[in-house]
Enzyme design. Structure first.
Site, PDB file in Angstrom:
ATOM      1  CE1 TYR A  80      -3.703   2.477   0.523  1.00 13.44           C
ATOM      2  CE2 TYR A  80      -2.587   3.169   2.530  1.00 13.44           C
ATOM      3  CZ  TYR A  80      -3.585   3.356   1.579  1.00 13.44           C
ATOM      4  OH  TYR A  80      -4.439   4.421   1.696  1.00 13.44           O
ATOM      5  CG  ASP A 119       5.544   3.637   1.235  1.00 11.25           C
ATOM      6  OD1 ASP A 119       5.772   4.174   2.340  1.00 11.25           O
ATOM      7  OD2 ASP A 119       4.413   3.590   0.730  1.00 11.25           O
ATOM      8  CE  LYS A 149       0.365   4.687   8.383  1.00  7.61           C
ATOM      9  NZ  LYS A 149       0.353   3.855   7.220  1.00  7.61           N
TER      10      LYS A 149
HETATM   11  C1  LIG Z   1      -0.139   4.351   5.850  1.00 10.02           C
HETATM   12  C2  LIG Z   1       0.710   4.160   4.643  1.00 10.02           C
HETATM   13  C3  LIG Z   1       0.707   5.067   3.580  1.00 10.02           C
HETATM   14  C4  LIG Z   1      -0.263   6.209   3.508  1.00 10.02           C
HETATM   15  O1  LIG Z   1      -0.078   7.136   4.510  1.00 10.02           O
HETATM   16  P1  LIG Z   1      -1.305   8.100   4.925  1.00 10.02           P
HETATM   17  O2  LIG Z   1      -0.701   9.027   5.909  1.00 10.02           O
HETATM   18  O3  LIG Z   1      -2.384   7.217   5.458  1.00 10.02           O
HETATM   19  O4  LIG Z   1      -1.740   8.793   3.672  1.00 10.02           O
HETATM   20  C5  LIG Z   1       1.625   4.882   2.569  1.00 10.02           C
HETATM   21  N1  LIG Z   1       2.482   3.856   2.575  1.00 10.02           N
HETATM   22  C6  LIG Z   1       2.502   2.950   3.567  1.00 10.02           C
HETATM   23  C7  LIG Z   1       3.502   1.845   3.532  1.00 10.02           C
HETATM   24  C8  LIG Z   1       1.589   3.060   4.624  1.00 10.02           C
HETATM   25  O5  LIG Z   1       1.577   2.119   5.577  1.00 10.02           O
END
Ligand SMILES: *Cc1c(COP(=O)(O)O)cnc(C)c1O
Length: 422
Positions: A141, A229, A257
């Site tokens: 994701y 990511d 995060k």
């Molecule tokens: C949570 C998440 C996102 C998106 O971040 P948001 O602050 O919810 O937009 C992108 N990449 C990873 C790996 C994530 O866990």
């Protein structure tokens, strides 16, 4: 007012009653608890029930809820004004802290979410290479921007949406999806390969030995950029993130995060020569009214200043102990369970028969949909332990979780497993 009453009101004015689909209990059944407050490892709902919290805002909270030093930093920042539309020291300090911690990361542009970070990193990669294609992995994701909302893991997977309605074929036409843990063969149309260095949105899937190294080599072969990511892994796996843990250096990083200390922050970054393609220096446009917001940078900076790699290593050791204890307790009860860990990250798989730890999304799916997780989740919740309400999520253990909290978690898991035995 009760949880039921709050949720009924929520549903009247907010679609599905939630502002992010993963918060709904759609895949586990029932009505979500509405959180009134949090403290350390615990949250308390509007009915006064306390839960040992392994959601921790899906990883945005590392030091636990309402840490006094974070609250104080926020109060100081708020007293000086919360947004200006001009440069502020806070964003410089946070960018300095990040670039100092992560080897090879020379510059970052701050944004307000992980979604924005990944979306902007892809735009930058395309702009910097002059190429269109993006390779991502099934079950990873990267936020909900159109081009990346394909085979997206957690929220998307658990709601049974293949991508999303409202995303055009054109928007994902240049997005190629490969199975996790297999190095795809690239060609010179590929701008970047975007990967979660530890997959944390299809439950937990660790990178197989050689996978990240293979991606590095394949990107180098065709001149594509490798994008980590690290929205979950950043400052949680180690201060230096996945690179410190695995020894593989990407070209671009995405963060979110943890770096916001519980406030909305994201960031993307890389080498200075790559980042210079961004406006105002270069032709790739990217912007944000609240980017580098003083409250968010104050909270993020406070957390980063409090957490050393040795704290994260200590947490990782305790999570490994928790994982083995859960596995043993569930096995004693006659169910099959695996709790894979990478650093302080842990997943949880349950099944009625023996199985191998999954290495890709195709292997995760049957385990996530075998019906055991919703029952396990509710059993744990009844015993005061809040896991994420979905089988594609992981456990987020904060630095505020005590050894006693972890022991109680494993004990509850054994109890629940006994109640689930056929
Ligand atoms: C949570 C998440 C996102 C998106 O971040 P948001 O602050 O919810 O937009 C992108 N990449 C990873 C790996 C994530 O866990």
């Amino acid at each position: 007012m009760t949880n039921d009453e709050w949720f009924a009101r929520a549903r009247a004015v907010i679609p599905g009653g939630v502002d992010s689909p993963v918060r709904s209990f759609a895949s586990v059944g029932g009505v979500p608890y509405t959180v009134a407050r949090g403290e350390g490892a615990y949250v308390e709902d509007v009915e006064g029930t306390r839960y040992l919290d392994y959601v921790q805002s899906y990883g945005a909270s590392l030091v636990g809820h309402a840490h006094p030093e974070v609250v104080a930093a926020l109060a100081r920042a708020a007293a000086g004004g919360s947004t200006f539309g001009a440069p502020t020291p806070g964003e410089v300090l946070l960018a300095e802290a990040m670039t100092e911690a992560v080897a090879g990361l020379e510059q970052v542009r701050l944004v307000s979410s992980g979604t924005e970070a990944a979306m902007s990193a892809v735009r930058l990669a395309r702009g910097a290479t002059g190429r269109d294609r993006v390779v991502k992995f099934d079950g990873c994701y990267h936020g909900h921007s159109d081009a990346l909302l394909v085979a997206g893991g957690s929220g998307v997977a658990q709601l049974g949406l293949p991508g999303s309605a409202g995303v055009t074929a054109g928007a994902v036409g240049d997005t190629l999806v490969a199975p996790y843990n297999e190095v795809p063969t690239l060609d010179e149309s590929v701008a970047c390969v975007l990967v979660e260095p530890v997959a944390c949105n299809m439950n937990l899937v660790a990178p197989a030995p050689g996978f990240l190294e293979g991606l590095r080599a394949e990107c180098d072969r065709v001149g594509a950029l490798l994008v980590f990511d690290e929205v979950i892994t950043g400052f949680r796996l180690a201060r230096g993130g996945a690179e410190e843990h695995f020894g593989v250096t990407p070209d671009l990083w995405c963060f979110g995060k943890v770096i916001g200390g519980g406030l909305p922050v994201g960031a993307f970054g890389g080498r200075r020569d790559t980042l210079s393609a961004l406006a105002p220096e270069g032709p790739v446009y990217q912007a944000g009214t609240l980017s580098g917001n003083p409250l968010a940078t104050a909270a993020g900076l406070q957390v980063l200043s409090m957490v050393e790699t040795r704290d994260l290593a200590g947490l990782a050791a305790r999570v490994a102990t928790l994982a083995r204890a859960i596995e043993a307790a569930v096995a004693d009860a006659g169910l099959f369970c695996r709790v894979p860990t990478v650093g302080a990250l842990a997943g949880i798989y349950l099944a009625a028969e023996e199985f191998a730890t999954p290495t890709n999304a195709d292997q995760v799916r049957p385990l996530a949909t075998n019906g055991l997780y919703p029952r396990f989740f509710h059993g744990m919740l009844e015993r005061g332990v809040a896991l994420a309400p979905g089988a594609y999520e992981i456990l987020f253990t904060s630095l505020a979780h005590t050894d006693a909290d972890l022991a109680r978690t494993a004990e509850a898991a054994g109890d629940v497993a006994r109640s689930l035995r056929p």
